[in-house]
Enzyme design. Sequence first.
Site, short mmCIF file in Angstrom:
data_model
loop_
_atom_site.label_atom_id
_atom_site.label_comp_id
_atom_site.label_asym_id
_atom_site.label_seq_id
_atom_site.Cartn_x
_atom_site.Cartn_y
_atom_site.Cartn_z
N ALA A 1 0.87 -1.18 0.00
CA ALA A 1 0.00 0.00 0.00
C ALA A 1 0.90 1.23 0.00
O ALA A 1 2.11 1.13 0.21
CB ALA A 1 -0.90 0.02 1.23
N LYS A 2 0.32 2.35 -0.26
CA LYS A 2 1.05 3.62 -0.11
C LYS A 2 0.01 4.71 0.03
O LYS A 2 -1.11 4.59 -0.49
CB LYS A 2 1.93 3.89 -1.34
#
Length: 419
Positions: free
Chosen positions: A106-107
């Site tokens: 994720a980011k």
Amino acid sequence: MTVYSGPVFEMAVNQFNVIANHLEIPMDERDRILMPKRAVTVSCPIHRDDGTVAVFEGYRVQHHLTMGPTKGGTRFAPTVDIGEVGALAIWMSWKCALAGLPYGGAKGGVNVDLSKLSKRELESLSRRYMQEMIPFVGPHTDVMAPDMGTNEQVMAWFMDTYSMYQGQTVTEIVTGKPVANGGTLGRREATGRGVAHLSKRVMKELNITPNQATAVVQGFGNVGSYAALELHHYGLKITGISDHTGALYDANGLDIPALMRHTSAHGSIAGFSNQLAFDPADVLTLPCTVLVPAALERVIDAKVAENLKCRILAEGANGPTTPDADLVLDKRRDEVFVIPDILCNSGGVVVSYFEWVQDLQQLFWEEEEVMRREYKLLDRAFDQMLLRASTDKISHRTAAMAIGVEKVRAAKNTRGLFP
Ligand code: NAD
């Protein structure tokens, strides 16, 4: 049609296509592996110190939830957009899989120029961003961490905001927190130490003695400063350092502990020394044993790749090398040993994983234990990458990414397609 666009996302897609071709993944399977599962965009209004209201756009992209929660940093920078965040989330997936962690990538990020925010405004923005994300994150859904522009303090605000809404302290919602708030010993140093540890391993492979070697580091934030400090402890001379304010060069080796004291007092390398000032544009092509890009994406393009004068390219930043540059580096395989980003900087997520595990168990480890386990996982991934590269006669990046993509693909295929 996709919401993701821009050069960084294109780079992640191009890299994936190289791997998918190498692994002969059928066309109709590729999008399921590549395209992110969720993208969230939020507006974060805050009160400015002058009483006006400002609104900042924030993002979070969760790439896949096939192997467990997603995991990834939060970036506060003026370049942040959904395409950049999407690419970084994808890279996190290959990185976690290569390291053997039970996570998808994720980011997140907020498009903001931090130089224009006071500390109080930064706290408001951090809290509002986390509050907007509460429906989409959780210790078993998506666990945040620091990245460019965020730090332990921001993680403490995230954790506090989430916990206040839950009515109990939930330390495991973020990693990279202060140790006093459930963080782990060794997380602050983890990414830089990992970069230095792997560089030392390569020096050993190449019969280079550390105290006859030199290093140049672009970026002197969390990753760059601890990578430089650890390489300095191993005996290398750190001859060049740059950050967003300029560059320093000293053929006899810069005083890294003094430079770290200076940056923690003043926020950048500016003002450390006028005599040692150097043109930042030339930093990446300085002759050295180990070059550590530890700032931005896409700084090594084909032209820079032709001109690199390092023996080892240790990618501390995410995505510092463009696909065009990879083609050049492929031809220069015997001259430049590349430690690709998804391996080289993975010490950060490895120790973030240890922090999450310790928080879930409420059982905390000594720093030596953290470091021993970090190096063990990095060494295992390094060995796998080297073996794969030599067996398949491919570059280190292709080998590292192929291992990561293969693991995600296998997990998706055995789980099957729901419903
Ligand atoms: P940071 O915000 O702590 O530091 C960034 C550094 O880059 C600063 O010194 C800044 O001055 C410098 N910089 C910015 N623009 C520059 C320019 N044009 N030229 C030279 N230097 C410039 O960020 P960080 O956490 O150290 O992250 C750096 C890179 O490492 C990013 O690509 C990030 O995604 C990656 N990374 C970070 C971690 C982590 O644990 N923090 C883990 C893995 C990868």
